[in-house]
Design a protein around this motif. Structure first.
Motif, short mmCIF file in Angstrom:
data_model
loop_
_atom_site.label_atom_id
_atom_site.label_comp_id
_atom_site.label_asym_id
_atom_site.label_seq_id
_atom_site.Cartn_x
_atom_site.Cartn_y
_atom_site.Cartn_z
N VAL A 99 7.31 -26.98 23.61
CA VAL A 99 6.57 -26.07 24.12
C VAL A 99 6.01 -25.17 22.59
N ASN A 112 -0.99 -32.12 26.28
CA ASN A 112 -0.70 -30.85 26.90
C ASN A 112 -0.37 -31.29 28.38
N GLY A 113 0.69 -30.99 29.03
CA GLY A 113 0.92 -31.31 30.33
C GLY A 113 1.48 -32.45 30.78
N LEU A 117 3.85 -29.02 26.15
CA LEU A 117 3.08 -27.92 26.86
C LEU A 117 2.35 -27.20 25.24
N LEU A 119 0.38 -23.80 23.90
CA LEU A 119 0.12 -22.57 23.86
C LEU A 119 -1.19 -22.04 23.49
N GLU A 126 1.92 -15.87 28.17
CA GLU A 126 1.52 -17.16 28.40
C GLU A 126 2.98 -18.15 27.93
N LYS A 130 4.15 -20.41 31.08
CA LYS A 130 4.36 -21.82 30.94
C LYS A 130 5.73 -22.13 31.45
#
Length: 171
Positions: A99, A112-113, A117, A119, A126, A130
């Motif tokens: 992350v 991302n995802g 992840l 930011l 945030e 997440k």
């Protein structure tokens, strides 16, 4: 968190998220930036869910084994000279979800995802959002964790030795 402990590496984002998530344990590894050491000590003094674990000492196998015991690796960096953070590769080899901030080359390394992840705002709020999203939906967490092993294959030199040898022979 597994990096230099300094403001530019985003430690205050992690500490802020730890305040928003008192039931979650945050372990922090790394060398303390001299200019930030006293402030860091004071900040974590009242955070029961934060543990400073010092500088990791050991070989790569030990490092991957240690990292594999965690769910995620946090690196909300905004360090001006950040290139390709080695800890992203190491977290993949260990099979944990990175992350990280959308900073410099991080967005080229992380989908991302899918395999980590990113930011966008790089704030404590945030980061907490997440992390809460991962815990609440294991349909996101488990596949992402499994993808780390597949993505790690890209970084093993042994996977490229034969191709490199052939290029060298044909040069």
């Amino acid at each position: 968190y597994f990096s230099l402990i300094s403001r530019s590496k985003g430690i205050e984002v992690v500490l802020g998220a730890s305040r928003l998530m008192p039931a979650v344990r945050f372990d922090i590894y790394g060398e303390l930036d001299d200019e930030y050491a006293d402030t860091f000590g004071l900040e974590i003094e009242n955070l029961a869910n934060v543990r400073y674990k010092g500088v990791f000492r050991g070989n790569d196998h030990d490092k991957y084994e240690l990292l594999n015991g965690y769910d995620v690796m946090l690196l909300p960096t905004r360090h001006y000279a950040e290139g390709v953070p080695g800890i992203i590769v190491e977290s993949r080899i260990a099979g944990i979800i990175p992350v990280v901030s959308r900073w410099n080359y991080n967005a080229e390394l992380i989908k991302n995802g899918e395999d980590g992840l990113l930011l966008d705002e790089n704030t404590s709020e945030e980061l907490a959002e997440k992390l809460n999203g991962l815990w609440k939906d294991y349909r996101l967490y488990l596949p992402m964790r499994l993808r780390q092993r597949r993505e790690a294959e890209k970084y093993y030199i042994d996977n490229y030795v034969q191709a490199i040898s052939e290029i060298m022979r044909n040069a």
